[in-house]
Scaffold this active site. Structure first.
Site, PDB file in Angstrom:
ATOM      1  CE  LYS A 130      -4.253   0.780   1.872  1.00  0.00           C
ATOM      2  NZ  LYS A 130      -4.869   0.783   3.701  1.00  0.00           N
TER       3      LYS A 130
HETATM    4  O1  G3P Z   1      -9.357   1.971   4.640  1.00  0.00           O
HETATM    5  C1  G3P Z   1      -9.029   2.740   4.240  1.00  0.00           C
HETATM    6  C2  G3P Z   1      -9.236   3.197   6.165  1.00  0.00           C
HETATM    7  O2  G3P Z   1      -8.458   2.497   7.541  1.00  0.00           O
HETATM    8  C3  G3P Z   1      -9.562   5.018   6.979  1.00  0.00           C
HETATM    9  O3  G3P Z   1     -10.374   4.899   7.429  1.00  0.00           O
HETATM   10  O4  G3P Z   1     -12.002   5.586   9.018  1.00  0.00           O
HETATM   11  O5  G3P Z   1      -9.567   6.437   9.528  1.00  0.00           O
HETATM   12  O6  G3P Z   1     -11.146   7.124   7.658  1.00  0.00           O
HETATM   13  P1  G3P Z   1     -11.097   5.718   8.372  1.00  0.00           P
END
Ligand code: G3P
Length: 219
Positions: free
Chosen positions: A87
């Site tokens: 990633k």
């Molecule tokens: O896959 C992306 C994710 O981990 C981010 O999510 O909820 O931190 O915006 P969030």
């Protein structure tokens, strides 16, 4: 639509993997550091366990921001397991590294995508996946799902094989919207997967069926 789980929590991944619905896992430095703190395990050991539990791409994120460093980290992460997907944040050096890693046959998930142009550049560099963060766009007053629709259209227009991972999902409706658009993949937090099973009428229905069955079994 393929379902990935968005967590590094080994207990959550174990429980979800037992459903045999998971096609992959996405982690990020925040999620992985949380699991390292929770378990006391080393980051690579957490990733190795995840790779053993789920048969599909397991995204592990680099922290370098220059091409050489990204490629070096990616090679090291690649030794953990065959299903590791690297990633990489969408920055210029990330694009350079993506091209090199794809030439080596290494999967790349280009992350922190917030615009159609960023997704276009990632696809042109040969990224296996792009991860637009829709929840974080919603947070700042945009409709995150709009960029999923547009990215899907652009990829279709030019026959890009890059798959779209709808990321930063916050609730079950995001999953429904992603599926209606025809997104390739949704990466879903454990709590949201859990909610996808639930409906109050299902609970009431089960309760009634069991109560009625009990009546005759008493006779
Ligand atoms: O896959 C992306 C994710 O981990 C981010 O999510 O909820 O931190 O915006 P969030």
């Amino acid at each position: 639509m393929k379902i990935f789980i968005d967590t590094a929590n080994l207990d959550e991944i174990k429980e979800a993997s037992e459903l045999r619905l998971l096609d992959g896992v996405t982690t990020n430095p925040t999620l992985l550091s949380r699991e390292v703190e929770r378990t006391g395990m080393k980051p690579d050991d957490v990733l190795k366990r995840i790779c053993e539990m789920v048969d599909g791409p397991i995204s592990a994120e680099v922290v370098s921001l220059e091409a050489e460093g990204i490629v070096k980290e990616a090679k090291e992460l690649g030794t953990i397991a065959k299903n590791i997907c690297i990633k990489i944040p969408i920055v210029k050096d990330g694009i350079k590294a993506t091209r090199r890693l794809r030439e080596m046959g290494i999967m790349v998930n280009m992350t922190l995508i917030f615009s159609v142009n960023q997704a276009l550049l990632a696809a042109k560099a040969g990224a296996t996946f792009v991860s637009p963060f829709i929840g974080r766009l919603d947070d700042i007053g945009h409709t995150g799902m709009d960029i999923i629709r547009d990215i899907m259209t652009v990829f279709e227009n030019y026959d890009f094989t890059t798959e779209v991972i709808v990321a930063s999902i916050r609730h079950p409706l995001h999953v429904v919207e992603a599926a209606l658009i025809g997104a390739d993949i949704a990466t879903i937090p454990f709590k949201v997967i859990d909610k996808m099973f639930k409906h109050p009428l299902t609970d009431i229905g089960i309760e009634r069926f069991l109560a009625d069955w009990k009546k005759i079994s008493k006779k």
